[in-house]
Design a protein around this motif. Structure first.
Motif, PDB file in Angstrom:
ATOM      1  N   LYS A   1      93.258   9.757  74.104  1.00  0.00           N
ATOM      2  CA  LYS A   1      93.495   8.313  74.032  1.00  0.00           C
ATOM      3  C   LYS A   1      94.753   7.929  74.811  1.00  0.00           C
ATOM      4  CE  LYS A   1      91.248   7.345  69.585  1.00  0.00           C
ATOM      5  NZ  LYS A   1      91.466   6.939  68.177  1.00  0.00           N
TER       6      LYS A   1
ATOM      7  N   GLN B   1      93.967   7.989  78.489  1.00  0.00           N
ATOM      8  CA  GLN B   1      93.119   6.842  78.796  1.00  0.00           C
ATOM      9  C   GLN B   1      93.939   5.564  78.894  1.00  0.00           C
ATOM     10  OE1 GLN B   1      89.365   6.481  76.652  1.00  0.00           O
ATOM     11  NE2 GLN B   1      89.746   4.304  76.307  1.00  0.00           N
TER      12      GLN B   1
ATOM     13  N   TYR C   1      90.376  12.459  85.273  1.00  0.00           N
ATOM     14  CA  TYR C   1      91.145  11.215  85.358  1.00  0.00           C
ATOM     15  C   TYR C   1      91.651  10.928  86.765  1.00  0.00           C
ATOM     16  CZ  TYR C   1      90.744   9.052  80.912  1.00  0.00           C
ATOM     17  OH  TYR C   1      90.231   8.356  79.841  1.00  0.00           O
TER      18      TYR C   1
ATOM     19  N   ARG D   1      88.707   9.250  88.086  1.00  0.00           N
ATOM     20  CA  ARG D   1      88.520   7.925  87.460  1.00  0.00           C
ATOM     21  C   ARG D   1      89.517   6.905  88.011  1.00  0.00           C
ATOM     22  NH1 ARG D   1      87.763   9.420  82.163  1.00  0.00           N
ATOM     23  NH2 ARG D   1      85.637   9.671  82.938  1.00  0.00           N
TER      24      ARG D   1
ATOM     25  N   ARG E   1      86.240  11.608  76.420  1.00  0.00           N
ATOM     26  CA  ARG E   1      86.628  11.816  75.019  1.00  0.00           C
ATOM     27  C   ARG E   1      85.653  12.742  74.308  1.00  0.00           C
ATOM     28  NH1 ARG E   1      87.890   6.667  71.477  1.00  0.00           N
ATOM     29  NH2 ARG E   1      88.170   8.326  69.932  1.00  0.00           N
TER      30      ARG E   1
ATOM     31  N   ALA F   1      84.943   6.803  80.521  1.00  0.00           N
ATOM     32  CA  ALA F   1      85.979   7.412  79.682  1.00  0.00           C
ATOM     33  C   ALA F   1      85.457   7.957  78.358  1.00  0.00           C
ATOM     34  CB  ALA F   1      87.088   6.399  79.419  1.00  0.00           C
TER      35      ALA F   1
ATOM     36  N   ARG G   1      88.409  -1.774  80.361  1.00  0.00           N
ATOM     37  CA  ARG G   1      87.390  -1.214  79.489  1.00  0.00           C
ATOM     38  C   ARG G   1      86.032  -1.820  79.831  1.00  0.00           C
ATOM     39  NH1 ARG G   1      91.326   1.327  78.387  1.00  0.00           N
ATOM     40  NH2 ARG G   1      92.110   2.021  76.352  1.00  0.00           N
TER      41      ARG G   1
END
Length: 219
Positions: free
Chosen positions: A116, A119, A71, A74, A102, A98, A127
């Motif tokens: 979640k 995220q 992350y 990201r 998961r 993402a 998204r």
């Protein structure tokens, strides 16, 4: 934001690299940015090295540490590459995002509620418009990887083919399938069996209408 955000996901050995190359060719001269995770920025490439290269000590990341590194990569990727490209009206295609976190960290034992929550914290409502999951039985996809690595003389990944590793990749596939069932408007499972041409025809049948609706002229 004006552009179109597409992500490509799937189990190892399902043919992502081949299909990404074909998609790049099909998009031709359209304003497109191709990227990947981890490693879509200069700092991200350093994180990728931390995540993927074996450490001299033999120590491996625990699932929670691995999750936070993904992350960190990201967040930087979204801020420096993805969001600016989309705001400029470009087509953005990313190799893993993402949903891979998961699937893979979930299969490693991280609770889906935690995944979640992180995220949502990092991405908010950012998204993909379309996510394509190349779907294949891991027994066959891992055999592809093993054959490819043997041809390249790479023995480092041999441990992924034991029974425990196969169960792990089966769990990854199950999570990808569950995500597709949760979000059928965004996520499409693409049968990755068959020739590269056959698989690309299935993938392009999903991509083309999304681009057309966004005003991009595609053949």
């Amino acid at each position: 934001m004006g552009g179109v955000f597409i992500t490509i996901e799937g189990v190892e050995g399902a043919g992502k690299s081949t299909q990404l190359q074909r998609l790049e060719t099909a998009l031709g001269s359209l304003p497109t940015v191709f990227s990947r995770e981890p490693g879509g920025t200069a700092l991200g490439r350093e994180i990728r090295s931390l995540l993927l290269a074996p450490h001299a000590s033999g120590e491996t990341w625990c699932p929670q540490s691995e999750l936070l590194l993904f992350y960190a990569d990201r967040a930087q990727h979204v801020a420096k590459v993805l969001r600016p490209a989309l705001e400029a009206g470009k087509i953005v295609v990313v190799d893993r995002f993402a949903d891979s976190t998961r699937a893979y960290q979930g299969a490693s034992g991280v609770d889906d509620g935690t995944l979640k929550a992180l995220q949502d914290l990092v991405l908010g409502d950012f998204r993909p418009d379309l996510t394509l999951v190349l779907d294949m039985d891991p027994t066959r996809s891992l055999a592809r990887v093993k054959a490819r690595n043997a041809a390249l003389g790479d023995t480092f990944t041999e441990t992924r083919f034991d029974d425990a590793a196969l169960r792990f990749h089966q769990r990854v596939r199950e999570i990808f399938t569950a995500i597709a069932q949760e979000e059928p408007r965004r996520v499409r499972l693409i049968d990755a069996e068959g020739s590269a041409d056959e698989v690309f025809a299935r993938l392009w049948a999903e991509v083309r209408p999304v681009l057309a609706r966004a005003g991009f002229s595609v053949a």
